[in-house]
Design a protein around this motif. Structure first.
Motif, PDB file in Angstrom:
ATOM      1  N   PHE A  69       0.838  -1.205   0.000  1.00 32.23           N
ATOM      2  CA  PHE A  69       0.000   0.000   0.000  1.00 32.23           C
ATOM      3  C   PHE A  69       0.868   1.248   0.000  1.00 32.23           C
ATOM      4  O   PHE A  69       1.903   1.292   0.668  1.00 32.23           O
ATOM      5  CB  PHE A  69      -0.887   0.048   1.250  1.00 32.23           C
ATOM      6  N   LEU A  70       0.386   2.251  -0.729  1.00 36.27           N
ATOM      7  CA  LEU A  70       1.040   3.557  -0.757  1.00 36.27           C
ATOM      8  C   LEU A  70       0.080   4.565  -0.130  1.00 36.27           C
ATOM      9  O   LEU A  70      -1.090   4.617  -0.492  1.00 36.27           O
ATOM     10  CB  LEU A  70       1.352   3.939  -2.207  1.00 36.27           C
ATOM     11  N   ILE A  71       0.584   5.331   0.823  1.00 35.12           N
ATOM     12  CA  ILE A  71      -0.250   6.285   1.543  1.00 35.12           C
ATOM     13  C   ILE A  71       0.284   7.695   1.308  1.00 35.12           C
ATOM     14  O   ILE A  71       1.496   7.930   1.333  1.00 35.12           O
ATOM     15  CB  ILE A  71      -0.229   5.967   3.062  1.00 35.12           C
ATOM     16  N   THR A  72      -0.632   8.626   1.055  1.00 37.07           N
ATOM     17  CA  THR A  72      -0.219  10.025   0.868  1.00 37.07           C
ATOM     18  C   THR A  72      -1.326  10.927   1.387  1.00 37.07           C
ATOM     19  O   THR A  72      -2.374  10.438   1.837  1.00 37.07           O
ATOM     20  CB  THR A  72       0.076  10.330  -0.624  1.00 37.07           C
ATOM     21  N   HIS A  73      -1.083  12.236   1.364  1.00 34.00           N
ATOM     22  CA  HIS A  73      -2.122  13.202   1.738  1.00 34.00           C
ATOM     23  C   HIS A  73      -2.084  14.331   0.718  1.00 34.00           C
ATOM     24  O   HIS A  73      -0.991  14.781   0.345  1.00 34.00           O
ATOM     25  CB  HIS A  73      -1.868  13.738   3.151  1.00 34.00           C
ATOM     26  N   PRO A  74      -3.267  14.795   0.255  1.00 33.75           N
ATOM     27  CA  PRO A  74      -3.295  15.816  -0.794  1.00 33.75           C
ATOM     28  C   PRO A  74      -2.599  17.123  -0.409  1.00 33.75           C
ATOM     29  O   PRO A  74      -2.247  17.919  -1.293  1.00 33.75           O
ATOM     30  CB  PRO A  74      -4.787  16.041  -1.055  1.00 33.75           C
ATOM     31  N   GLU A  75      -2.395  17.355   0.896  1.00 31.43           N
ATOM     32  CA  GLU A  75      -1.684  18.567   1.311  1.00 31.43           C
ATOM     33  C   GLU A  75      -0.256  18.192   1.660  1.00 31.43           C
ATOM     34  O   GLU A  75      -0.025  17.437   2.612  1.00 31.43           O
ATOM     35  CB  GLU A  75      -2.343  19.112   2.582  1.00 31.43           C
ATOM     36  N   GLU A  76       0.706  18.729   0.891  1.00 27.62           N
ATOM     37  CA  GLU A  76       2.116  18.396   1.109  1.00 27.62           C
ATOM     38  C   GLU A  76       2.517  18.630   2.570  1.00 27.62           C
ATOM     39  O   GLU A  76       2.209  19.670   3.143  1.00 27.62           O
ATOM     40  CB  GLU A  76       2.979  19.271   0.182  1.00 27.62           C
ATOM     41  N   GLY A  77       3.195  17.657   3.147  1.00 30.61           N
ATOM     42  CA  GLY A  77       3.688  17.829   4.513  1.00 30.61           C
ATOM     43  C   GLY A  77       2.810  17.181   5.582  1.00 30.61           C
ATOM     44  O   GLY A  77       3.295  16.808   6.646  1.00 30.61           O
ATOM     45  N   ARG A  78       1.516  17.059   5.267  1.00 30.50           N
ATOM     46  CA  ARG A  78       0.622  16.463   6.256  1.00 30.50           C
ATOM     47  C   ARG A  78       0.954  14.994   6.527  1.00 30.50           C
ATOM     48  O   ARG A  78       0.617  14.438   7.559  1.00 30.50           O
ATOM     49  CB  ARG A  78      -0.852  16.574   5.795  1.00 30.50           C
ATOM     50  N   GLU A  79       1.643  14.368   5.567  1.00 30.77           N
ATOM     51  CA  GLU A  79       1.967  12.945   5.699  1.00 30.77           C
ATOM     52  C   GLU A  79       3.166  12.700   6.619  1.00 30.77           C
ATOM     53  O   GLU A  79       3.436  11.568   6.985  1.00 30.77           O
ATOM     54  CB  GLU A  79       2.242  12.342   4.311  1.00 30.77           C
ATOM     55  N   VAL A  80       3.884  13.773   6.987  1.00 31.36           N
ATOM     56  CA  VAL A  80       5.076  13.592   7.823  1.00 31.36           C
ATOM     57  C   VAL A  80       4.695  12.990   9.175  1.00 31.36           C
ATOM     58  O   VAL A  80       3.747  13.440   9.818  1.00 31.36           O
ATOM     59  CB  VAL A  80       5.813  14.946   8.022  1.00 31.36           C
ATOM     60  N   GLY A  81       5.410  11.966   9.573  1.00 29.82           N
ATOM     61  CA  GLY A  81       5.165  11.340  10.873  1.00 29.82           C
ATOM     62  C   GLY A  81       3.953  10.427  10.913  1.00 29.82           C
ATOM     63  O   GLY A  81       3.554   9.948  11.982  1.00 29.82           O
ATOM     64  N   LEU A  82       3.374  10.185   9.743  1.00 29.87           N
ATOM     65  CA  LEU A  82       2.153   9.374   9.696  1.00 29.87           C
ATOM     66  C   LEU A  82       2.385   7.906  10.057  1.00 29.87           C
ATOM     67  O   LEU A  82       1.595   7.302  10.794  1.00 29.87           O
ATOM     68  CB  LEU A  82       1.539   9.484   8.286  1.00 29.87           C
ATOM     69  N   MET A  83       3.478   7.348   9.555  1.00 28.75           N
ATOM     70  CA  MET A  83       3.673   5.900   9.713  1.00 28.75           C
ATOM     71  C   MET A  83       3.660   5.423  11.171  1.00 28.75           C
ATOM     72  O   MET A  83       2.947   4.461  11.486  1.00 28.75           O
ATOM     73  CB  MET A  83       4.959   5.458   9.012  1.00 28.75           C
ATOM     74  N   PRO A  84       4.425   6.056  12.071  1.00 30.29           N
ATOM     75  CA  PRO A  84       4.405   5.577  13.459  1.00 30.29           C
ATOM     76  C   PRO A  84       3.000   5.587  14.055  1.00 30.29           C
ATOM     77  O   PRO A  84       2.655   4.701  14.836  1.00 30.29           O
ATOM     78  CB  PRO A  84       5.306   6.580  14.184  1.00 30.29           C
ATOM     79  N   LYS A  85       2.199   6.567  13.661  1.00 29.41           N
ATOM     80  CA  LYS A  85       0.827   6.643  14.188  1.00 29.41           C
ATOM     81  C   LYS A  85      -0.018   5.498  13.656  1.00 29.41           C
ATOM     82  O   LYS A  85      -0.797   4.898  14.392  1.00 29.41           O
ATOM     83  CB  LYS A  85       0.175   7.977  13.808  1.00 29.41           C
ATOM     84  N   VAL A  86       0.125   5.215  12.372  1.00 29.37           N
ATOM     85  CA  VAL A  86      -0.626   4.104  11.769  1.00 29.37           C
ATOM     86  C   VAL A  86      -0.219   2.801  12.436  1.00 29.37           C
ATOM     87  O   VAL A  86      -1.062   1.973  12.815  1.00 29.37           O
ATOM     88  CB  VAL A  86      -0.374   4.032  10.241  1.00 29.37           C
ATOM     89  N   VAL A  87       1.091   2.645  12.617  1.00 30.09           N
ATOM     90  CA  VAL A  87       1.609   1.415  13.223  1.00 30.09           C
ATOM     91  C   VAL A  87       1.098   1.274  14.659  1.00 30.09           C
ATOM     92  O   VAL A  87       0.673   0.189  15.072  1.00 30.09           O
ATOM     93  CB  VAL A  87       3.158   1.394  13.163  1.00 30.09           C
ATOM     94  N   SER A  88       1.104   2.366  15.423  1.00 30.73           N
ATOM     95  CA  SER A  88       0.594   2.310  16.807  1.00 30.73           C
ATOM     96  C   SER A  88      -0.862   1.869  16.828  1.00 30.73           C
ATOM     97  O   SER A  88      -1.259   1.054  17.664  1.00 30.73           O
ATOM     98  CB  SER A  88       0.676   3.681  17.479  1.00 30.73           C
ATOM     99  N   TRP A  89      -1.648   2.453  15.929  1.00 33.40           N
ATOM    100  CA  TRP A  89      -3.077   2.104  15.877  1.00 33.40           C
ATOM    101  C   TRP A  89      -3.219   0.608  15.587  1.00 33.40           C
ATOM    102  O   TRP A  89      -3.955  -0.090  16.275  1.00 33.40           O
ATOM    103  CB  TRP A  89      -3.771   2.926  14.780  1.00 33.40           C
TER     104      TRP A  89
END
Ligand code: GTP
Ligand code: MN
Ligand code: MN
Length: 399
Positions: free
Chosen positions: A207-227
């Motif tokens: 899977f590839l994850i992104t956000h339409p607003e540049e920069g909003r994706e920063v730090g996303l992975m650890p949060k997804v993994v925690s969830w």
């Protein structure tokens, strides 16, 4: 634009990224043979030979009819002497003696078994084989300490070596979607890898994850993994940070093939009922003939087990390898193209870019060496256009 007439076969272009390769393969008897030799070469640290066999197989995959005579291969690119000998052998004898020999060799069998552990590459397997380790029980009895990935993968060996179905991929997709939506609403999730190309099974789900607003994706992975961890969906995970921004060399010239997105290698614990919750259309049950006919994977359990004991041992979940990648929206098209595959298609795209266009393509960017500038793109179509290639949709990148 490809003309479907007979003449077409004589003008097969030489780069796989110039061709349309669907999953409909009329020459599996030859491509299976060549792929096995490619695999053997790759496992033996002979990448050059591996690529040559992969290219030859890819040419045959692109043909619109079965090869019945060597003469039909005249004028086709990428068919070297060795590949032609294999094809000839199959045509004349129904099988290639070299392939049969390789399949039965203790070395090849041991390499397959050991590299079936995620995190064990050809070099490690080779070292173990030299020490006389040819099987999983021998590995477990040895004094070798395995790293975390290897341990987790060994623990779930049978599950991880059983193909992942599209239904399972979809079920994982729903879980990933839930995770991403609860930590960053508005983020976008795209199925990549083999399933995006239309494959019905795979060795993992990507899977590839992104956000339409540049920069909003920063730090996303650890949060997804925690969830995911908090909900008990992860048996193993290793997250690597985005090293792209802090690296000094240009993005199109990475020091290695590995790209530098924030990335998570994981092993999911997929509940059986989660699978049933999704589309029922092609749900494969444990008893399908296709399934029992799969490559037999060596079981850690010595007892092979009857159908009934297998059923009794059925866990309410199975382990599935999942790759998650996060990309900023500005690089999304490059990441999408770079992670959709196939591996050979990707390799050929980069070779085309470098050799034919003096450009460097990566999963982050496209650099034009002649103009000394990066070429932007917000879609795969634009990247193909920059490269002077006809657009090939994912379902036709199965080279
Ligand atoms: P199955 O999983 O067996 O169905 O095949 P697949 O085509 O999905 O292969 P895989 O999951 O290994 O990889 C998917 C795509 O991602 C391929 O095109 C690979 O080239 C690409 N890929 C895998 N690992 C990396 C990596 O570390 N960096 C980059 N840039 N691409 C990668
Ligand atoms: Mn995959
Ligand atoms: Mn993958």
């Amino acid at each position: 634009q490809v003309d479907e007439s007979k003449e077409v076969e004589s003008i097969v272009p030489s780069y796989a990224c110039q061709r349309r390769t669907t999953l409909e393969n009329h020459n599996t008897v030859f491509t299976d043979a060549l792929s096995l030799l490619a695999e053997n070469a790759e496992l033996s640290d002979e990448d050059g030979r591996g690529v040559a066999f992969r290219r030859a197989a890819a040419v045959l995959k692109a043909l619109h009819s079965p090869v019945t005579d060597l003469l039909q291969l005249r004028g086709l690119p990428c068919l070297g002497g060795h590949s032609l000998r294999v094809i000839k052998d199959v045509l004349e004898n129904g099988a290639s003696s070299e392939v049969e020999c390789t399949k039965q060799s203790e070395r090849f069998k041991a390499l397959k078994v050991l590299t079936g552990i995620f995190g064990v590459g050809a070099k490690t397997a080779e070292r173990w084989i030299r020490e006389g380790i040819h099987s999983l029980p021998q590995l477990q009895d040895s004094a070798h300490t395995l790293n975390r990935a290897q341990q987790a993968s060994l623990e779930h060996y049978d599950d991880l070596n059983q193909p992942v179905t599209k239904a399972e991929g979809d079920a994982i997709g729903e879980i990933v979607e839930k995770a991403v939506m609860s930590v960053l609403p508005g983020a976008q999730i795209t199925l990549i890898g083999g399933f995006r190309r239309g494959k019905l099974t795979g060795h993992d789900v990507d899977f590839l994850i992104t956000h339409p607003e540049e920069g909003r994706e920063v730090g996303l992975m650890p949060k997804v993994v925690s969830w995911l961890e908090s909900k008990g969906f992860l048996l193993y995970q290793k997250t690597t940070r985005n090293s792209y921004l802090e690296s000094k060399d240009g993005p199109a010239r990475p020091s290695s093939n590995m790209d530098r997105f924030e990335r998570c290698f994981s092993i999911f614990k997929l509940p059986e009922d989660a699978k049933e919750g999704t589309k029922q259309t092609e749900t494969l049950t444990e008893e399908t003939p296709e399934d029992t006919g799969r490559l037999t994977t060596p079981s850690l359990v010595k007892d092979e087990g009857s159908e009934s004991t297998k059923r009794a041992n059925l866990k309410p979940w199975r382990a599935v390898r999942v790759d998650l990648v996060v990309s900023p929206i500005s690089q999304f098209a490059f990441a999408l193209l770079g992670w959709t595959g196939s591996k050979l298609f990707e390799r050929e795209l980069r070779r085309w870019a470098g050799h034919e266009k003096a450009m460097s393509l990566s999963s982050h960017a496209l650099y034009d060496n002649t103009q000394s500038k990066y070429l932007r793109a917000s879609s795969e179509e634009e990247i193909f256009a920059h490269l002077g290639l006809e657009y090939i949709p994912p379902s036709e990148r199965n080279a």
